[in-house]
Design a protein around this motif. Structure first.
Motif, mmCIF file in Angstrom:
data_model
loop_
_atom_site.group_PDB
_atom_site.id
_atom_site.type_symbol
_atom_site.label_atom_id
_atom_site.label_comp_id
_atom_site.label_asym_id
_atom_site.label_seq_id
_atom_site.Cartn_x
_atom_site.Cartn_y
_atom_site.Cartn_z
ATOM 1 N N LEU A 25 -23.822 -25.052 -19.778
ATOM 2 C CA LEU A 25 -24.266 -24.205 -18.660
ATOM 3 C C LEU A 25 -23.105 -23.861 -17.742
ATOM 4 N N ILE A 26 -22.292 -24.856 -17.387
ATOM 5 C CA ILE A 26 -21.199 -24.575 -16.459
ATOM 6 C C ILE A 26 -20.071 -23.797 -17.152
ATOM 7 N N LYS A 27 -19.934 -23.953 -18.471
ATOM 8 C CA LYS A 27 -18.965 -23.125 -19.184
ATOM 9 C C LYS A 27 -19.374 -21.668 -19.120
ATOM 10 N N HIS A 28 -20.668 -21.435 -19.303
ATOM 11 C CA HIS A 28 -21.172 -20.059 -19.241
ATOM 12 C C HIS A 28 -21.011 -19.495 -17.829
ATOM 13 N N ALA A 29 -21.265 -20.332 -16.829
ATOM 14 C CA ALA A 29 -21.122 -19.894 -15.436
ATOM 15 C C ALA A 29 -19.657 -19.854 -15.003
ATOM 16 N N GLN A 30 -18.767 -20.433 -15.825
ATOM 17 C CA GLN A 30 -17.327 -20.484 -15.560
ATOM 18 C C GLN A 30 -17.020 -21.130 -14.204
ATOM 19 N N THR A 31 -17.544 -22.338 -14.042
ATOM 20 C CA THR A 31 -17.295 -23.111 -12.830
ATOM 21 C C THR A 31 -16.963 -24.554 -13.213
ATOM 22 N N PRO A 32 -16.128 -25.252 -12.456
ATOM 23 C CA PRO A 32 -15.816 -26.652 -12.775
ATOM 24 C C PRO A 32 -17.002 -27.573 -12.516
ATOM 25 N N HIS A 33 -16.919 -28.776 -13.058
ATOM 26 C CA HIS A 33 -17.939 -29.780 -12.795
ATOM 27 C C HIS A 33 -17.281 -31.157 -12.879
ATOM 28 N N CYS A 34 -18.018 -32.179 -12.460
ATOM 29 C CA CYS A 34 -17.574 -33.560 -12.664
ATOM 30 C C CYS A 34 -18.812 -34.444 -12.738
ATOM 31 N N MET A 75 -20.004 -21.897 -8.016
ATOM 32 C CA MET A 75 -19.261 -23.017 -7.449
ATOM 33 C C MET A 75 -19.579 -24.285 -8.224
ATOM 34 N N PRO A 76 -18.871 -25.354 -7.971
ATOM 35 C CA PRO A 76 -18.927 -26.530 -8.848
ATOM 36 C C PRO A 76 -20.282 -27.240 -8.898
ATOM 37 N N LEU A 77 -20.443 -27.980 -9.990
ATOM 38 C CA LEU A 77 -21.619 -28.812 -10.206
ATOM 39 C C LEU A 77 -21.182 -30.268 -10.262
ATOM 40 N N ILE A 78 -21.865 -31.117 -9.504
ATOM 41 C CA ILE A 78 -21.653 -32.562 -9.565
ATOM 42 C C ILE A 78 -22.869 -33.174 -10.237
ATOM 43 N N VAL A 79 -22.674 -33.866 -11.341
ATOM 44 C CA VAL A 79 -23.768 -34.489 -12.081
ATOM 45 C C VAL A 79 -23.759 -35.985 -11.770
ATOM 46 N N MET A 80 -24.836 -36.477 -11.173
ATOM 47 C CA MET A 80 -24.985 -37.910 -10.942
ATOM 48 C C MET A 80 -25.524 -38.556 -12.208
ATOM 49 N N CYS A 81 -25.183 -39.827 -12.412
ATOM 50 C CA CYS A 81 -25.628 -40.520 -13.618
ATOM 51 C C CYS A 81 -25.709 -42.011 -13.327
ATOM 52 N N PRO A 108 -13.826 -24.672 -17.289
ATOM 53 C CA PRO A 108 -13.647 -24.669 -18.750
ATOM 54 C C PRO A 108 -13.829 -23.269 -19.310
ATOM 55 N N ARG A 109 -13.025 -22.931 -20.301
ATOM 56 C CA ARG A 109 -13.097 -21.593 -20.871
ATOM 57 C C ARG A 109 -14.358 -21.439 -21.704
ATOM 58 N N PRO A 110 -15.048 -20.322 -21.569
ATOM 59 C CA PRO A 110 -16.227 -20.092 -22.408
ATOM 60 C C PRO A 110 -15.816 -19.903 -23.856
ATOM 61 N N ASN A 111 -16.699 -20.284 -24.784
ATOM 62 C CA ASN A 111 -16.416 -20.071 -26.193
ATOM 63 C C ASN A 111 -17.539 -19.255 -26.823
ATOM 64 N N ARG A 116 -30.224 -21.714 -11.482
ATOM 65 C CA ARG A 116 -30.557 -20.759 -10.407
ATOM 66 C C ARG A 116 -29.668 -20.965 -9.186
ATOM 67 N N LYS A 117 -29.307 -22.209 -8.918
ATOM 68 C CA LYS A 117 -28.555 -22.517 -7.698
ATOM 69 C C LYS A 117 -27.055 -22.248 -7.822
ATOM 70 N N VAL A 118 -26.524 -22.373 -9.039
ATOM 71 C CA VAL A 118 -25.082 -22.201 -9.215
ATOM 72 C C VAL A 118 -24.676 -20.772 -8.874
ATOM 73 N N ASN A 119 -23.754 -20.635 -7.935
ATOM 74 C CA ASN A 119 -23.243 -19.315 -7.568
ATOM 75 C C ASN A 119 -21.793 -19.452 -7.115
#
Length: 275
Positions: free
Chosen positions: A94-103, A1-7, A176-179, A68-71
């Motif tokens: 990391l999220i490309k490999h896990a094939q999940t969206p992020h923002c 499932m998605p990842l939200i990155v704070m910055c 995002p598509r994995p490459n 570890r948490k991304v599922n």
């Protein structure tokens, strides 16, 4: 499932915003939300951010915890400074490999405002002024033109978070598509590790030798690669070897079926690390 990155700067409201997002998504989606941050890995901020090696270790620990948490069911929020664009690129891989969206949610404040918030905290929770100033100086602001910083949501201190837009970015957008550099594939050749070692060593020697006659800004050609190295400064062999070890460690876990791609993959990795 998605990842939200704070910055954002130190004391720019990232944790408050992360808590708001957690409440919103738990109430509106029924999904479990994991907040991963400095507190979850026991960071003593002035000790860690005053020591580059400790800081690198913390970033690695946070990234490993996110992985570890991304599922397929939960939402993960990474609540940390995330101020280095190269690190944000690693999270994107990391999220490309896990094939999940992020923002990315960027808590935009002035250094004066963040410094004021810092000094208003309990003494035990404050950054020292020297550490605070150094982190602000090193901060690399996100840019939505970079795919690893997009979609980008910028929030000011008095803004209400655009919850629906963030939700749409996470749930109505394809991953995002994995490459070649992120897709996990089986080893296709018993000589893969030998080729990986030889190719990366040849690239390093080409860079090292080219620097003897080049100046920062020159493009350097390396064996087997169509892409070129973009150097904006001189890189010593110790740093080159460290980057090579990191690339080899990752590529062992995610090998490509075609060793002909390795040189270009390594060049891409180095260019991201150098800038």
């Amino acid at each position: 499932m998605p990842l939200i990155v704070m910055c954002g700067y130190p004391c720019s409201g990232k944790t408050r915003r992360a808590d708001e997002l957690k409440v919103y998504f738990e109430e509106n989606t029924g999904r479990k939300v994991h907040v991963v941050g400095d507190g979850s890995v026991g960071v003593e901020r002035n000790s860690v951010y005053g020591d580059s090696q400790k800081e690198k270790n913390v970033r690695a620990a946070l990234k490993a915890e996110v992985e570890r948490k991304v599922n397929k069911d939960d939402i993960v929020i990474l609540d940390s400074l995330n101020y280095i664009k190269g690190y944000r690129y690693e999270l994107f891989c990391l999220i490309k490999h896990a094939q999940t969206p992020h923002c990315l949610v960027y808590c935009l404040t002035s250094d004066e405002q963040s410094s004021s918030w810092n000094t208003s905290r309990d003494a035990a929770e404050q950054y020292t002024q020297d550490i605070f100033d150094a982190l602000v100086l090193r901060f690399e602001a996100p840019d939505s033109r970079n795919r690893w910083d997009s979609p980008l949501f910028i929030t000011l201190k008095d803004d209400t978070l655009p919850f629906e837009a963030i939700s749409d970015a996470l749930f109505k957008r394809k991953a995002p598509r994995p490459n070649q550099s992120t897709q996990s594939q089986p080893l296709s050749s018993v000589n893969f590790l030998y080729e990986l070692d030889k190719i990366t060593q040849d690239v390093l020697m080409a860079i090292f030798n080219a620097q003897k006659t080049s100046v920062p800004g020159d493009l350097i050609s390396v064996p087997g690669a169509t892409e070129k190295i973009e150097l904006n400064r001189n890189i010593n062999m110790a740093e080159l070897r460290k980057l090579r070890r990191q690339f080899i460690s990752y590529t062992k876990l995610h090998p490509t079926e075609n060793t002909g791609h390795v040189s270009n993959m390594f060049v891409q990795y180095l260019n991201k690390s150098f800038h």
